[in-house]
Design an enzyme around this catalytic site. Sequence first.
Site, PDB file in Angstrom:
ATOM      1  N   TRP A 203       1.176  -0.891  -0.546  1.00  0.00           N
ATOM      2  CA  TRP A 203      -0.065   0.188  -0.039  1.00  0.00           C
ATOM      3  C   TRP A 203       0.782   1.008  -0.072  1.00  0.00           C
ATOM      4  CZ3 TRP A 203      -4.770  -0.904  -0.958  1.00  0.00           C
ATOM      5  CH2 TRP A 203      -5.701   0.260  -0.996  1.00  0.00           C
ATOM      6  N   ASP A 259      -0.501  11.025  -0.401  1.00  0.00           N
ATOM      7  CA  ASP A 259      -1.509  12.215  -0.058  1.00  0.00           C
ATOM      8  C   ASP A 259      -2.673  11.236  -0.197  1.00  0.00           C
ATOM      9  OD1 ASP A 259      -2.118  10.801  -2.872  1.00  0.00           O
ATOM     10  OD2 ASP A 259      -2.179  12.211  -3.536  1.00  0.00           O
ATOM     11  N   GLU A 262      -4.183   8.789  -1.800  1.00  0.00           N
ATOM     12  CA  GLU A 262      -3.560   7.202  -1.373  1.00  0.00           C
ATOM     13  C   GLU A 262      -2.658   6.825  -2.851  1.00  0.00           C
ATOM     14  OE1 GLU A 262      -5.864   4.607   0.056  1.00  0.00           O
ATOM     15  OE2 GLU A 262      -5.271   4.997   1.974  1.00  0.00           O
ATOM     16  N   GLU A 263      -1.703   8.062  -3.724  1.00  0.00           N
ATOM     17  CA  GLU A 263      -0.807   7.830  -4.980  1.00  0.00           C
ATOM     18  C   GLU A 263       0.522   8.971  -5.438  1.00  0.00           C
ATOM     19  OE1 GLU A 263      -5.493   7.525  -7.224  1.00  0.00           O
ATOM     20  OE2 GLU A 263      -4.306   9.615  -8.121  1.00  0.00           O
ATOM     21  N   GLU A 487     -19.277   6.134  -4.655  1.00  0.00           N
ATOM     22  CA  GLU A 487     -18.196   6.012  -4.225  1.00  0.00           C
ATOM     23  C   GLU A 487     -17.989   7.761  -4.894  1.00  0.00           C
ATOM     24  OE1 GLU A 487     -13.415   4.620  -4.033  1.00  0.00           O
ATOM     25  OE2 GLU A 487     -13.973   4.985  -5.703  1.00  0.00           O
TER      26      GLU A 487
END
Length: 670
Positions: A203, A259, A262-263, A487
């Site tokens: 992750w 960030d 999550e990228e 989402e």
Amino acid sequence: MDLAQGGLFAVSASSNTSFFEPIMHPFSSLLLLGTLAFNAVTGRPNSLLSERAVVKRDVDSFLATEVPYALNQVKCNIASGCNAGGVGSGLVIASPSKSDPDYFYHWTRDAALVFKAVVDRFVDSYDADLQTLIQNCMKNQVLSLLLPLPQCQSLLNDDFCASDITSQARLQTVSNPSGNFYDGSGLGEPKFNADGSQFTGSWGRPQRDGPPLRALTMITYSKWLVNNGYQSTAKDLVWPVIQNDLAYTAQYWNQTGFDLWEEVQGSSFFTIAASHRALVEGSNLAKTLGTSCSYCDSIAPQVLCFQQSFWSSSGNYALANINVNNGRSGKDTNVFVSTNQGFDPSLGCDATSFQPCSDRALASHKVVVDSFRSIYSINSDIGKGQAIAVGRYPEDTYYNGNPWYLHTLGAAEQLYNALYVWKSQGSITVTSTSLPFFQDLSSSVSTGTYASDTATYKTIYDAVMAYADGFVNNVAKYVGANGALAEQYDRNNGNPLSARDLTWSYASVLTVAARRAGVIPLGWAETNVAATSVPGSCYATSAIGAYSAAPTNPFPASQTPGSGQPTVPTSTRTTSPPPRPLPATVKIVGNIPALGNWDTNKAVALSASGYTSNNPVWSVSITFAAGQSMQYKYIVVNTDGSVTWEADPNHAYTVPTGCATQTTKSDSWQ
């Protein structure tokens, strides 16, 4: 309200008995809300309705039904909720979806943002069920140092393991791939398995926004505790958890991390903004609790100084990330999330703290929204100054890159926040930086300050309100069946996509509806100069934190607003009401708006018109909806303004939904 729309609530109190007499006609409460909202807007012939009124009607009707649905879905996605079987006590799943994509995890960031919305709602209107959720979340965070995780899981139904504050305290101590508890590094872990155990898969880690966001949520609840006389609970049970997160924030704020999405690994505007607020508000709370946070005071100004580095004067917007080289434009709705999370009306339109009505925040709003106008088919033929569907960032490819419900609502929330401040201060200022934003809404606007009694102010205000409502109406147009919010929604046809029933999507409904209604969360700046004062020089300083497992004591029971009345000396409390009509007033106050939301200044006065020495009855009639549940107490307001409360516990009552024309509820003064 006529009897077809509610029940007549008669209340009587005496030394012997008190009773409620609702005259009931059952109805659907959700249908009623929508009907009332419609009537409020369309009190004139349809042929005369303006487009603005139609949009407002649609938004009113949508929110009237969507808000209760969203609140219920948030509850469903928290441990023991209808979608959260097997989830650790106090933990929040991002979504019930377990495949394509699998979001059945507890994300530190998402959970903190969701619970912040829940706590803000709780602070505005006391709700015992929400309080239980909040305490369960906060209370479950410390146990992994004291018990092996499987043992703690076997005790999840025990009060020792079951309390969001407690769950966050326990999660703080769980060693994980980001690090451990003793040097604080493990607090940067982005997500955990639904049972609270460590997630060991690959992750983007660490993510440094979780600790400051979690601290902000707990600080807000601590302020409620203090304001209602429970300072010892805040200091002894919640502050130790907050301290760990503040220590992490002060120690690691100037190191890169992943960030909001999550990228991207680099320096994130969102993380820095959250860190600044957490350190400022943490310092304020520490002083209130009679302690201090020296590293908060020394580091916060430097964080704010660094935050100014994200402004692109050439592009006229705030960059989402710096210290990266990923080929993106930096246009990103993380600026909406940041400015909404950092909103404090007392700061006005301050640009250094990026307040919603600041010229930089409004300029960024325009640039980011415009970046989605040409890339989504569902936005085709919608001109500038009109609301559209909004995604994360224009280069997004996740699920082919689509609008998100929470970001479209976030665009509206920023504007509602701005409107609140403009109305409060009685003016709107247009600078060269914000001029492009305003000219999209009214081409004749020029730079200057416009007072509320001017035509230009009214033109701008109405245009921004219509613009904000348009974003909410966009979500209403593409909402799923029965109000369900996933989402994302498809960029071509608007169909829901990706994770179903995203908890954060539902939380965004709660916050946008509250801001539109003028319900504003507690401020955070207070008198702290570090909220807006930028040092002359920036330094990448940090403070080595000390981390300690928070106590596991259960939360005291019955901490309702005024419950126990800690500000009223024990000697002034009575165990029975006056034996005869005295120059004082008996009132009823409770946890719903009709009963004052526990605010004694809004309590409903009872009448002594039927009072006799043999039948000392006080009474009042109030209208409620059928099926409404409430908690309440009787109080005596003395001639000097002091208040005498009856003893715990609270009275509880649910208005019947049957066809009886009268129902009686009897109480005795406690």
